[in-house]
Design a protein around this motif. Structure first.
Motif, mmCIF file in Angstrom:
data_model
loop_
_atom_site.group_PDB
_atom_site.id
_atom_site.type_symbol
_atom_site.label_atom_id
_atom_site.label_comp_id
_atom_site.label_asym_id
_atom_site.label_seq_id
_atom_site.Cartn_x
_atom_site.Cartn_y
_atom_site.Cartn_z
ATOM 1 N N HIS A 243 0.759 -1.257 0.000
ATOM 2 C CA HIS A 243 0.000 0.000 0.000
ATOM 3 C C HIS A 243 0.787 1.302 0.000
ATOM 4 N N ASP B 248 -3.561 -3.071 8.116
ATOM 5 C CA ASP B 248 -2.113 -3.095 8.363
ATOM 6 C C ASP B 248 -1.815 -2.068 9.469
ATOM 7 N N VAL B 249 -0.811 -2.304 10.283
ATOM 8 C CA VAL B 249 -0.501 -1.363 11.380
ATOM 9 C C VAL B 249 -0.001 -0.016 10.848
ATOM 10 N N HIS B 250 0.423 0.000 9.573
ATOM 11 C CA HIS B 250 0.904 1.249 8.966
ATOM 12 C C HIS B 250 -0.227 1.939 8.175
ATOM 13 N N ASP C 30 0.824 -7.201 10.355
ATOM 14 C CA ASP C 30 1.703 -6.553 11.337
ATOM 15 C C ASP C 30 0.897 -5.835 12.420
ATOM 16 N N GLY D 122 1.723 -6.034 5.230
ATOM 17 C CA GLY D 122 2.803 -6.238 6.182
ATOM 18 C C GLY D 122 2.603 -7.508 6.989
ATOM 19 N N TYR E 181 5.569 -9.315 9.995
ATOM 20 C CA TYR E 181 7.015 -9.506 10.110
ATOM 21 C C TYR E 181 7.410 -10.547 11.140
HETATM 22 ZN ZN ZN Z 1 2.666 -2.462 7.704
#
Ligand code: ZN
Ligand code: ZLM
Ligand code: CA
Length: 388
Positions: free
Chosen positions: A140, A176-178, A270, A307, A309
């Motif tokens: 993204h 996503d955490v971002h 993530d 994400g 990880y």
């Molecule tokens: Zn992310």
């Protein structure tokens, strides 16, 4: 075999390509395409592939990539020479940094994950699928002429452009955490795509540093994109209860006001507890509840990855979410089948490894309920300006 039956009159298509998984960003880089091998092994050991239409995805063509990306950037991406990452001398188009290294086969890697998302979107368009899945996509952050945050080609934007050929309105949701900045930016000025990202936000430090609550679209009321960007900034440690409540409440309101005819859900893993880069305490159950809620809306749904990880947890989440898509989640034995490849990777204590139990130090929850309610109030107010 674990009660996996193909749902009658309901089609799930699964798009993947084993060549994608073989690429390496570099030894210590957090993005590990190998997590896709782990996820696929889990999905197949449960027999879930027998309940889906499976496709080995093809590479996107240059023309397809240039539906969004500039020809100059695509040419550079194709011809860039492998070199050691250098943060002090970022190359053209932000390529060659430690976040976005130039590795062997980079262009093929990008073309393949993009091809899978484009194919998945087309399956929804021609109604051959009710849910289409590409766990290798969801990248993204990529911009029209710039790589960013492990993302080089924005497969989500390309997939949404496909959906817009047939669908009047697409809702993009990003767990996503971002912050999903690349997708937000691409559709900033249109009222045909509503973007919603839930993410960690601290004003400046946490990547990419954008996505505050008041970033709702172009300032000019004359711009059709006004009010169509929704951002949910959160602090560390949010738990399942708060996260799932927020998700259902906000997505429910967006669907009511915007009436999307297709939904794209970026399932970045993530946001799970124990992620190497993430900060949340979301569990496999909570993450999956977001997928289940989207499915329950009965609107054509594209699921992409993103994400993630801590590879064993990524595999758990995406296998669980695949089971939700095909509707066999209730019949799944939580104990990971004995014949699962790399089964030892899932073991973290003396008990048998399970699909839903993830390892991760719980982080202190810095999200007061009052703050969560204020976010909902603000978005309720914003959505009053959206009328479809
Ligand atoms: Zn992310
Ligand atoms: N340094 N190696 C999420 C994208 C997050 C930018 C700070 C690089 C890392 C990270 C790379 C091996 C998605 C930033 C970080 C160190 C400038 C980010 C290579 C560790 C390593 O050990 C590492 C030498 C690397 C990168 C950590 N980078 C952690 N966080 C973010 C990008 C992508 O999940 O949303 C979708 C797939 N970058 O914070 C720096 C500012 C580069
Ligand atoms: Ca997000």
């Amino acid at each position: 075999m674990n009660g996996i039956v193909r749902p009658k009159g309901y089609n799930v298509s699964w798009h993947s390509n084993p060549d994608i998984e073989k690429h390496h960003f570099g030894h210590a880089h957090p993005m590990k395409p190998w997590r896709l091998t782990l996820a696929k092994g889990l999905i197949m050991s449960y027999g879930m592939h027998t309940a889906m239409d499976t496709y080995v995805s093809r590479m996107a063509t240059r023309e397809e990539l240039e539906d969004f990306h500039s020809a100059e950037y695509m040419e550079y991406l194709k011809t860039a020479k492998v070199a050691l990452p250098d943060d002090d001398n970022p190359k053209e188009f932000n390529l060659g940094s430690s976040d976005c290294p130039i590795f062997e086969g980079l262009f093929n890697y990008c073309s393949m994950y993009a091809g899978a998302s484009i194919d998945a979107a087309r399956k929804l368009c021609n109604e051959e699928a009710d849910i289409a899945i590409n766990w290798s996509g969801g990248l993204h952050h990529a911009k029209k002429a710039e790589s960013s945050g492990f993302c080089y080609v924005n497969d989500i934007v390309l997939a949404i452009l496909q959906l817009l050929r047939k669908h009047p309105r697409v809702l993009y949701i990003d767990i996503d955490v971002h912050h999903g900045d690349g997708v937000e930016e691409a559709f900033w000025s249109t009222d045909r795509v509503m973007t919603l990202s839930i993410h960690k936000y601290d004003g400046y430090q946490f990547f990419p540093g954008t996505g505050d609550l008041d970033r709702t679209g172009p300032d000019s009321e004359e711009n059709p994109g006004a009010h169509h960007a929704i951002n949910v900034p959160l602090a560390d440690g949010i738990d399942d209860e708060q996260y799932v409540w927020l998700f259902k409440t906000i997505v429910g309101m967006c669907v009511d006001r915007f009436r999307p005819t297709a939904i794209v859900l970026q399932c970045g893993a993530d946001s799970l507890a124990g992620d190497r880069l993430g900060r949340f305490n979301v569990q496999v159950q909570g993450h999956g509840a977001c997928v289940a809620y989207c499915k329950s809306l009965n609107i054509p749904l594209l699921l992409v990855g993103g994400g993630g990880y801590t590879p064993r947890n990524v595999a758990r989440a995406w296998a669980h979410e695949t089971s939700i898509a095909i509707g066999c989640d209730a019949n799944l034995n939580p104990i990971i089948p004995a014949h699962t490849p790399y089964r030892s990777h899932f073991r973290h204590d003396t008990i048998f490894p399970t699909l839903d139990q993830i390892l991760g130090e719980p982080r202190p929850n810095k999200n007061p309920d009052k703050k969560i309610r204020e976010i909902v109030a603000s978005i309720t107010e914003q959505l009053r300006f959206v009328n479809m």
